[in-house]
Design an enzyme around this catalytic site. Structure first.
Site, PDB file in Angstrom:
ATOM      1  N   GLY A  27      -4.040   0.526   3.146  1.00  0.00           N
ATOM      2  CA  GLY A  27      -4.132   1.466   4.261  1.00  0.00           C
ATOM      3  C   GLY A  27      -4.942   0.917   5.425  1.00  0.00           C
ATOM      4  N   HIS A  33       0.058  -5.195   8.975  1.00  0.00           N
ATOM      5  CA  HIS A  33       0.893  -4.454   8.020  1.00  0.00           C
ATOM      6  C   HIS A  33       2.274  -4.163   8.635  1.00  0.00           C
ATOM      7  CE1 HIS A  33      -3.267  -2.852   6.781  1.00  0.00           C
ATOM      8  NE2 HIS A  33      -2.876  -3.595   5.776  1.00  0.00           N
ATOM      9  N   GLN A  57     -11.025  -4.140  -7.345  1.00  0.00           N
ATOM     10  CA  GLN A  57     -11.094  -5.433  -6.680  1.00  0.00           C
ATOM     11  C   GLN A  57     -12.307  -5.572  -5.763  1.00  0.00           C
ATOM     12  OE1 GLN A  57      -7.228  -4.690  -4.593  1.00  0.00           O
ATOM     13  NE2 GLN A  57      -8.171  -5.839  -2.937  1.00  0.00           N
ATOM     14  N   LYS A 144      -2.336 -14.072   5.712  1.00  0.00           N
ATOM     15  CA  LYS A 144      -3.751 -13.859   6.059  1.00  0.00           C
ATOM     16  C   LYS A 144      -4.609 -13.964   4.796  1.00  0.00           C
ATOM     17  CE  LYS A 144      -7.480 -11.486   7.647  1.00  0.00           C
ATOM     18  NZ  LYS A 144      -8.063 -11.099   6.387  1.00  0.00           N
TER      19      LYS A 144
END
Ligand code: AMP
Length: 267
Positions: A27, A33, A57, A144
């Site tokens: 998000g 994105h 994570q 990225k």
């Protein structure tokens, strides 16, 4: 756009994954994105985006808590893009099953795996859980996060026999790579991050022209000039992420801390 909050709703809505591209995210939807979504839409009839801020994570609870979230804005952007499905599960939905944890090989414990203990184990864990319910053949991930893309391709691409497709890094006009974490940067950090990106891009070009560079010297220079702490600044090849392999295609990888925010990038 259909919003699916759990696996029951997902299975009811999506019966056939033949032509459904998948873009997993945490998000804070930005142009990076959006570019993955557009690539998926170009190559698939339908696209499913997931938004799930994965607790396993994050190495620090504070980092997980401070991770920028804005689900209302995200939904409005995804609707405008005509995304077909948004998978928006709660933590309990994803983690209700007991599954074996992943363990990284010694050769994979490099770059971010070395400096963020348990991070990629958490990423592999959640991606394994997502891919076990979202059965797309094409999954779009950003370069990225190059190490993440390579690891998922190597381990989960193989396991599920699916295509993990790496997509180019999208940058601001000041050359900073788009990232949800950029929202945590103040003005002076943005200026510094921009100068760092421009400098690293130049270093990559210099090395491509055959010049041998002493990266430890540049590491010190950047740390002193911009008051940052660099975790790593390394040339590695794209395929196996081996150090200083200039015979294959290579990239310059960096992770650094600036004003309490950790940024990663590669050139
Ligand atoms: P995140 O929400 O940060 O977990 O990212 C979700 C996906 O978007 C990952 O595959 C990232 O690599 C990708 N991504 C993030 N930032 C960028 C960017 N600036 N350019 C391209 N892809 C990106």
């Amino acid at each position: 756009m259909k919003i699916l909050k759990n696996v029951f709703e997902l299975n009811k809505a999506v019966k056939n994954y033949e032509n459904v591209g998948f873009v997993p995210t945490m998000g804070g939807i930005h142009k990076g994105h959006v570019s993955l979504i557009k690539i998926s839409q170009k190559n698939n009839k339908e696209t499913i985006v997931s938004i799930f801020v994965n607790p396993t994570q994050f190495n620090q609870k504070k980092d997980f808590k401070n991770y920028p979230r804005n689900i209302k804005k995200d939904i409005s952007i995804l609707k405008k893009l005509k995304v077909t499905y948004l998978f928006l599960p709660e933590v309990n939905e994803i983690y209700k099953k007991r599954l074996k944890n992943f363990k990284l090989n010694k050769s994979d414990r490099i770059l971010c795996a070395k400096f963020r203990k348990g991070h990629f184990e958490g990423v592999l864990n959640v991606m394994n859980r997502l891919l076990s319910v979202i059965k797309s053949k094409n999954v779009f991930m950003g370069e990225k996060d190059f190490q993440q893309y390579r690891l998922i391709k190597k381990i989960l691409g193989k396991k599920y026999k699916i295509n993990i497709i790496g997509c180019p890094t999208i940058r601001e006009s000041n050359k900073i790579a788009l990232s949800t974490r950029n929202k945590l940067l103040n003005k002076s950090s943005i200026k510094a991050a921009s100068k760092i990106a421009i400098k690293l891009n130049k270093l990559k070009k210099l090395s491509q022209s055959g010049k041998l560079l002493d990266l430890s010297k540049y590491k010190n220079e950047l740390e002193n000039k911009f008051k940052i702490k660099i975790d790593y600044l390394e040339f590695r090849d794209e395929k196996k992420l081996k150090l200083n392999n200039f015979n294959s295609k290579f990239r310059l990888f960096i992770a650094y801390h600036i004003n309490g925010v950790r940024l990663i990038d590669n050139f």
